[in-house]
Design a protein around this motif. Structure first.
Motif: not given
Length: 125
Positions: A6-33
């Motif tokens: 609930s609280v971020l205690i770091t300024d570190a960027a999201r991991s590349p795996g998390d970024q990839l996962r969110s991009r994949e979800i957006r891609y699949v959602a748009m192709m489903s549309a």
């Protein structure tokens, strides 16, 4: 499923795996549309709704535009943070300083010469 803190205690960027996962979800959602546009177009033709050409044009536009937009969005990365931009600027400045501190490049030497035909050296005028 992981719980997100609930609280971020770091300024570190999201991991590349998390970024990839969110991009994949957006891609699949748009192709489903896009698939939804195709199915909706088929249903509209079968139902013979009013303003059918307008609805079909909208569905066709969705089927053409969505793949293009999905690829652009899926290949996009998160914007750089202020710290990342500052680090890039510092690295460029260090690189420029290293180039200016390097030994100067000597001026290239040009040698002019006349091309003499071997047959002409034997003849005397």
């Amino acid at each position: 499923m992981k719980k997100q803190p609930s609280v971020l205690i770091t300024d570190a960027a999201r991991s590349p795996g998390d970024q990839l996962r969110s991009r994949e979800i957006r891609y699949v959602a748009m192709m489903s549309a896009r698939v939804g546009c195709l199915i909706l177009g088929g249903v509209l033709i079968s139902a013979r709704v009013p303003l059918l050409p307008l609805w079909l044009v909208l569905c066709a536009a969705g089927m053409v535009f969505l793949p293009w937009a999905a690829v652009l969005i899926a290949n996009d990365r998160a914007p750089k943070t202020k710290a990342e931009r500052a680090a890039d600027a510092a690295a460029r400045e260090r690189h420029q300083m290293a180039l200016s501190d390097a030994a100067p490049i000597p001026e290239p030497v040009t040698i002019d010469a006349e091309i003499v035909d071997p047959g002409e050296t034997d003849k005397k005028p």
